[in-house]
Design a protein around this motif. Structure first.
Motif, short mmCIF file in Angstrom:
data_model
loop_
_atom_site.label_atom_id
_atom_site.label_comp_id
_atom_site.label_asym_id
_atom_site.label_seq_id
_atom_site.Cartn_x
_atom_site.Cartn_y
_atom_site.Cartn_z
N ARG A 69 174.07 131.83 67.79
CA ARG A 69 173.00 131.26 68.61
C ARG A 69 171.74 132.12 68.52
N ARG A 124 188.57 141.22 80.48
CA ARG A 124 188.15 139.84 80.79
C ARG A 124 189.34 138.90 80.98
N GLU A 178 191.21 137.75 78.58
CA GLU A 178 191.12 136.78 77.48
C GLU A 178 191.88 137.31 76.27
N SER A 200 179.97 133.28 68.33
CA SER A 200 179.17 132.15 68.80
C SER A 200 177.81 132.62 69.30
N ARG A 201 177.82 133.69 70.09
CA ARG A 201 176.56 134.23 70.61
C ARG A 201 175.68 134.76 69.49
N ALA A 219 185.62 134.97 69.10
CA ALA A 219 184.92 133.67 68.99
C ALA A 219 183.65 133.67 69.84
N THR A 220 183.73 134.24 71.05
CA THR A 220 182.56 134.30 71.93
C THR A 220 181.46 135.14 71.31
N VAL A 221 181.82 136.29 70.78
CA VAL A 221 180.83 137.18 70.15
C VAL A 221 180.18 136.49 68.94
N SER A 266 191.22 136.51 70.15
CA SER A 266 190.56 135.38 69.49
C SER A 266 189.39 134.86 70.32
N CYS A 267 189.61 134.77 71.62
CA CYS A 267 188.55 134.27 72.51
C CYS A 267 187.35 135.21 72.50
N VAL A 268 187.61 136.51 72.60
CA VAL A 268 186.52 137.49 72.60
C VAL A 268 185.75 137.43 71.29
#
Length: 84
Positions: free
Chosen positions: A42, A25, A27, A38-39, A34-36, A30-32
């Motif tokens: 949610r 990706r 990225e 966050s999802r 954080a995205t996981v 940390s970004c990966v």
């Protein structure tokens, strides 16, 4: 959004998967992560909301009130003769 640094321990196979995904990706780890997270948060919120709605709708008195309100709305609606 402000970021905070934390330290976590992950099993090597998980970290390998995160690194592979991050590389594909373009990225950072940390970004990966954080995205996981966050999802995941949610999805948990949405499941909690769904469970609360299901609990409300399973209450027979509330279901009956909703039915009465819907029937009354249909009687008052100027479109009641419309066929959809």
């Amino acid at each position: 959004m402000p970021m905070r640094k934390i330290a976590i321990s992950l099993p090597e196979p998980v970290l390998d998967t995160v690194d592979e995904l991050a590389s594909r990706r373009g990225e950072s780890r940390s970004c990966v992560i954080a995205t996981v997270l966050s999802r995941l948060a949610r999805v948990k919120r949405e499941r909690d909301i769904t469970a609360r709605i299901d609990a409300l709708l399973s209450d027979e008195s509330i279901a009956a009130e909703q039915k009465r309100t819907a029937d009354e709305f249909l009687r008052m609606s100027p479109w009641r003769k419309e066929r959809w």
